[in-house]
Design a protein around this motif. Structure first.
Motif, PDB file in Angstrom:
ATOM      1  N   ALA A 273       0.814  -1.227   0.000  1.00 25.47           N
ATOM      2  CA  ALA A 273       0.000   0.000   0.000  1.00 25.47           C
ATOM      3  C   ALA A 273       0.839   1.264   0.000  1.00 25.47           C
ATOM      4  O   ALA A 273       0.296   2.370  -0.008  1.00 25.47           O
ATOM      5  CB  ALA A 273      -0.931  -0.001   1.209  1.00 25.47           C
ATOM      6  N   LEU A 274       2.153   1.117  -0.008  1.00 24.04           N
ATOM      7  CA  LEU A 274       3.014   2.296   0.088  1.00 24.04           C
ATOM      8  C   LEU A 274       2.781   3.281  -1.055  1.00 24.04           C
ATOM      9  O   LEU A 274       2.646   4.486  -0.840  1.00 24.04           O
ATOM     10  CB  LEU A 274       4.483   1.874   0.113  1.00 24.04           C
ATOM     11  N   ALA A 275       2.743   2.778  -2.267  1.00 25.24           N
ATOM     12  CA  ALA A 275       2.605   3.672  -3.413  1.00 25.24           C
ATOM     13  C   ALA A 275       1.269   4.397  -3.403  1.00 25.24           C
ATOM     14  O   ALA A 275       1.191   5.596  -3.701  1.00 25.24           O
ATOM     15  CB  ALA A 275       2.772   2.887  -4.717  1.00 25.24           C
ATOM     16  N   ILE A 276       0.219   3.655  -3.053  1.00 25.68           N
ATOM     17  CA  ILE A 276      -1.113   4.271  -3.006  1.00 25.68           C
ATOM     18  C   ILE A 276      -1.152   5.355  -1.940  1.00 25.68           C
ATOM     19  O   ILE A 276      -1.619   6.476  -2.181  1.00 25.68           O
ATOM     20  CB  ILE A 276      -2.186   3.196  -2.734  1.00 25.68           C
ATOM     21  N   ASN A 277      -0.650   5.048  -0.760  1.00 19.31           N
ATOM     22  CA  ASN A 277      -0.658   6.054   0.306  1.00 19.31           C
ATOM     23  C   ASN A 277       0.231   7.240  -0.042  1.00 19.31           C
ATOM     24  O   ASN A 277      -0.121   8.397   0.227  1.00 19.31           O
ATOM     25  CB  ASN A 277      -0.213   5.419   1.620  1.00 19.31           C
ATOM     26  N   ALA A 278       1.393   6.973  -0.661  1.00 12.50           N
ATOM     27  CA  ALA A 278       2.299   8.056  -1.014  1.00 12.50           C
ATOM     28  C   ALA A 278       1.667   9.037  -1.994  1.00 12.50           C
ATOM     29  O   ALA A 278       1.957  10.238  -1.981  1.00 12.50           O
ATOM     30  CB  ALA A 278       3.587   7.488  -1.604  1.00 12.50           C
ATOM     31  N   ALA A 279       0.770   8.522  -2.824  1.00  9.48           N
ATOM     32  CA  ALA A 279       0.113   9.383  -3.806  1.00  9.48           C
ATOM     33  C   ALA A 279      -0.947  10.287  -3.186  1.00  9.48           C
ATOM     34  O   ALA A 279      -1.402  11.239  -3.827  1.00  9.48           O
ATOM     35  CB  ALA A 279      -0.531   8.517  -4.896  1.00  9.48           C
ATOM     36  N   HIS A 280      -1.308  10.021  -1.917  1.00  7.40           N
ATOM     37  CA  HIS A 280      -2.413  10.762  -1.294  1.00  7.40           C
ATOM     38  C   HIS A 280      -1.996  11.626  -0.117  1.00  7.40           C
ATOM     39  O   HIS A 280      -2.798  12.444   0.340  1.00  7.40           O
ATOM     40  CB  HIS A 280      -3.497   9.783  -0.829  1.00  7.40           C
ATOM     41  N   VAL A 281      -0.808  11.437   0.426  1.00  4.51           N
ATOM     42  CA  VAL A 281      -0.443  12.186   1.633  1.00  4.51           C
ATOM     43  C   VAL A 281       0.691  13.146   1.343  1.00  4.51           C
ATOM     44  O   VAL A 281       1.534  12.903   0.471  1.00  4.51           O
ATOM     45  CB  VAL A 281      -0.056  11.245   2.795  1.00  4.51           C
ATOM     46  N   THR A 282       0.703  14.249   2.093  1.00  2.00           N
ATOM     47  CA  THR A 282       1.766  15.241   1.962  1.00  2.00           C
ATOM     48  C   THR A 282       2.337  15.549   3.343  1.00  2.00           C
ATOM     49  O   THR A 282       3.463  15.164   3.658  1.00  2.00           O
ATOM     50  CB  THR A 282       1.231  16.528   1.303  1.00  2.00           C
ATOM     51  N   ALA A 283       1.572  16.230   4.172  1.00  7.89           N
ATOM     52  CA  ALA A 283       2.047  16.553   5.520  1.00  7.89           C
ATOM     53  C   ALA A 283       2.116  15.324   6.408  1.00  7.89           C
ATOM     54  O   ALA A 283       2.931  15.259   7.333  1.00  7.89           O
ATOM     55  CB  ALA A 283       1.142  17.614   6.152  1.00  7.89           C
ATOM     56  N   VAL A 284       1.257  14.349   6.169  1.00  2.00           N
ATOM     57  CA  VAL A 284       1.319  13.088   6.902  1.00  2.00           C
ATOM     58  C   VAL A 284       2.535  12.314   6.415  1.00  2.00           C
ATOM     59  O   VAL A 284       2.755  12.163   5.198  1.00  2.00           O
ATOM     60  CB  VAL A 284       0.029  12.259   6.704  1.00  2.00           C
ATOM     61  N   MET A 285       3.347  11.814   7.343  1.00  2.00           N
ATOM     62  CA  MET A 285       4.538  11.042   6.994  1.00  2.00           C
ATOM     63  C   MET A 285       4.127   9.613   6.623  1.00  2.00           C
ATOM     64  O   MET A 285       3.001   9.178   6.866  1.00  2.00           O
ATOM     65  CB  MET A 285       5.523  11.028   8.167  1.00  2.00           C
ATOM     66  N   LEU A 286       5.067   8.880   6.045  1.00  2.23           N
ATOM     67  CA  LEU A 286       4.790   7.515   5.594  1.00  2.23           C
ATOM     68  C   LEU A 286       5.946   6.614   6.004  1.00  2.23           C
ATOM     69  O   LEU A 286       7.123   6.980   5.843  1.00  2.23           O
ATOM     70  CB  LEU A 286       4.614   7.499   4.082  1.00  2.23           C
ATOM     71  N   ALA A 287       5.610   5.446   6.575  1.00  4.35           N
ATOM     72  CA  ALA A 287       6.633   4.472   6.955  1.00  4.35           C
ATOM     73  C   ALA A 287       6.145   3.081   6.587  1.00  4.35           C
ATOM     74  O   ALA A 287       4.948   2.784   6.673  1.00  4.35           O
ATOM     75  CB  ALA A 287       6.924   4.552   8.445  1.00  4.35           C
ATOM     76  N   ARG A 288       7.089   2.239   6.184  1.00  4.40           N
ATOM     77  CA  ARG A 288       6.729   0.848   5.868  1.00  4.40           C
ATOM     78  C   ARG A 288       6.786   0.021   7.145  1.00  4.40           C
ATOM     79  O   ARG A 288       7.843  -0.099   7.778  1.00  4.40           O
ATOM     80  CB  ARG A 288       7.690   0.276   4.836  1.00  4.40           C
ATOM     81  N   ILE A 289       5.646  -0.524   7.529  1.00  2.00           N
ATOM     82  CA  ILE A 289       5.584  -1.452   8.664  1.00  2.00           C
ATOM     83  C   ILE A 289       4.720  -2.632   8.246  1.00  2.00           C
ATOM     84  O   ILE A 289       3.492  -2.538   8.183  1.00  2.00           O
ATOM     85  CB  ILE A 289       5.026  -0.771   9.928  1.00  2.00           C
ATOM     86  N   ASP A 290       5.386  -3.728   7.943  1.00  5.51           N
ATOM     87  CA  ASP A 290       4.708  -4.949   7.505  1.00  5.51           C
ATOM     88  C   ASP A 290       4.670  -5.997   8.602  1.00  5.51           C
ATOM     89  O   ASP A 290       3.651  -6.641   8.836  1.00  5.51           O
ATOM     90  CB  ASP A 290       5.448  -5.540   6.294  1.00  5.51           C
TER      91      ASP A 290
END
Length: 484
Positions: A273-290
């Protein structure tokens, strides 16, 4: 106050030297004043009196209306000889003839004053009262209720067989749960609370820790913004994302947490889901946790203090594992949606995980999720919504936000609050995900769990009011006010 608490107040007031009949006089005269103010052109006032003190208030009301020049017909549910105490005295001093209920014959232009049972009702209405309610409803007459519309349980808001639908309700000293909880709230109409002269110290001495939700609950716990603040000082919220086809719910929570005042919010995303989430968030950070190993590494940073688990998460086994890991390192958790379902009938397990001196777990179930997490409590017909939420909070050792149009926030220490300002527009997909994020932000800001949950529920409702009709869950976050 609950009806039981109010009954203790009445006893304590009498023991303090206050004249109980004097209190009844003030109550009945307050009802009469409200009736004349609201319906100055009434053809007649039809006053319906029950067998207890609510009926006594009705007799005083009838007498006051008559002295004011109004036409009054008085109907009693009980024989005069069956009345006792202040109610009997009120009836004897009234001076008006008391007609039986079977002589009730309404006319167009009449106004009904319901003084049959009030807030103390704990059983189903007798058939004679139900027939009377149907007659009034069929005639389309306006009803003013004394204390609470007859047929509404004052402790739970539930309907006991049938109930009057009042245009106005006059109650005394404080509101009761039946005025706020559904469906009772829908039967009360405009609510007026009259102070009949019982000292506040007596009221407070007998009251339970039960409030209408509002800023007074958490004002002393809100941390003021400071020029010395930085993002971690305002708190870090981690929101767990679901898989690639179910990412929206977590993004709603994350966006809400950021708008509600968290200093930093991270969306913990599985790899797919990383790519999908990355396309939608800006100020919210993103981390991979599987995996559990990924989460363990994430938890090694103590600044990551608060977690939201459940919105759109999907994998119940992984949800349980992640909740256990968050608990084991002493972090705070908002458990919603799939996070709740992951612990079906296992509130005791959650208690064992999160039990601490101060609650650090908040669960936010709607009706179906409450049934899944607390099946025995949900099945207890002797408990209303407040009682169920309090029992659940005690069983959980955490805060329970029992959602609905009358959301109840309950703490294991016996405190509870009822939200009365959440509009019906919140009944939309994703609304609960936004709420979870708001509560997460308040926890991350450093608020104690009960106060954080109360503040979050209030902010959620205020955001919906601000958004207006036609709102979607995406709209809610844009209308969140950090100062609540």
């Amino acid at each position: 106050m609950t009806p039981d608490s109010m009954a203790r107040v009445d006893v304590a007031a009498a023991r303090s030297g206050l004249d109980s009949f004097g209190l009844m006089l003030r109550a009945g005269e307050a009802v009469a004043a409200a009736a004349l103010r609201r319906f100055p052109g009434a053809l007649r006032f039809l006053v319906l009196c029950g067998p207890g003190n609510n009926g006594g208030d009705g007799y005083v009301t009838a007498s006051a209306l008559s002295r004011a020049g109004a036409t009054v017909l008085l109907h009693g549910l009980a024989e005069s000889s069956a009345l006792k105490g202040d109610a009997a005295r009120a009836q004897s001093l009234c001076g008006l003839p008391v007609l039986s209920l079977d002589r009730f014959a309404p006319l167009k232009g009449d106004v009904v004053i319901d003084a049959l049972f009030g807030a103390g009702l704990t059983r189903d209405l007798p058939e004679a009262a139900r027939v009377l309610i149907r007659t009034v409803r069929d005639a389309g007459l306006p009803v003013i209720a004394v204390d609470l519309p007859s047929g509404i349980d004052g402790a739970t808001g539930e309907i006991r067989g049938d109930a009057f639908e009042a245009v106005s309700t006059v109650t005394f000293m404080t509101r009761k749960p039946g005025h706020i909880l559904l469906p009772g709230r829908l039967h009360c109409g405009a609510l007026e609370v009259f102070d009949i002269g019982i000292p506040r110290r007596i009221v407070e001495a007998e009251a339970r820790a039960l409030w209408i939700n509002g800023p007074g609950i958490w004002n002393g716990h809100a941390r003021a913004l400071s020029a010395q603040d930085h993002k971690y000082r305002r708190g870090h919220v981690t929101v767990f994302s679901g898989p690639y086809a179910a990412t929206g719910a977590a993004r709603l929570s994350a966006d809400a947490a950021l708008k509600a005042g968290a200093g930093i919010v991270t969306l913990a995303s599985p790899a797919d889901a990383l790519a999908i989430n990355a396309a939608h968030v800006t100020a919210v950070m993103l981390a991979r946790i599987d995996t559990a190993s990924d989460l363990s590494a994430w938890l090694s940073d103590a600044r990551r203090s608060t977690f939201v688990l459940g919105p759109g998460f999907g994998d119940l086994d992984r949800a349980r594992r992640f909740a256990v890991m968050v608990a084991e390192v002493g972090r705070r958790l908002v458990l919603d949606a799939d996070g709740i379902s992951a612990f079906k009938a296992s509130a005791d397990q959650l208690r064992g995980l999160f039990e601490a001196h101060a609650p650090r777990l908040v669960v936010t179930p709607h009706e179906g999720e409450f049934l899944r997490l607390f099946p025995d409590i949900a099945a207890d017909q002797g408990l209303g919504k407040v009682g169920k939420a309090l029992s659940a909070a005690k069983a959980l050792g955490g805060i329970v936000v029992y959602k609905g149009g009358d959301t109840v926030i309950a703490s294991p220490d016996g405190r509870a609050a009822i939200e009365e300002n959440a509009p019906a527009t919140l009944a939309t997909a994703g609304s609960g995900d936004v709420l979870a994020g708001i509560i997460g932000a308040r926890l991350a800001n450093g608020m104690p769990a009960f106060e954080a949950a109360c503040a979050g529920v209030y902010q959620h409702g205020q955001a919906a009011i601000s958004a207006g009709h036609g709102l979607t869950a995406e709209d809610l976050a844009a209308h969140i006010l950090v100062d609540g």
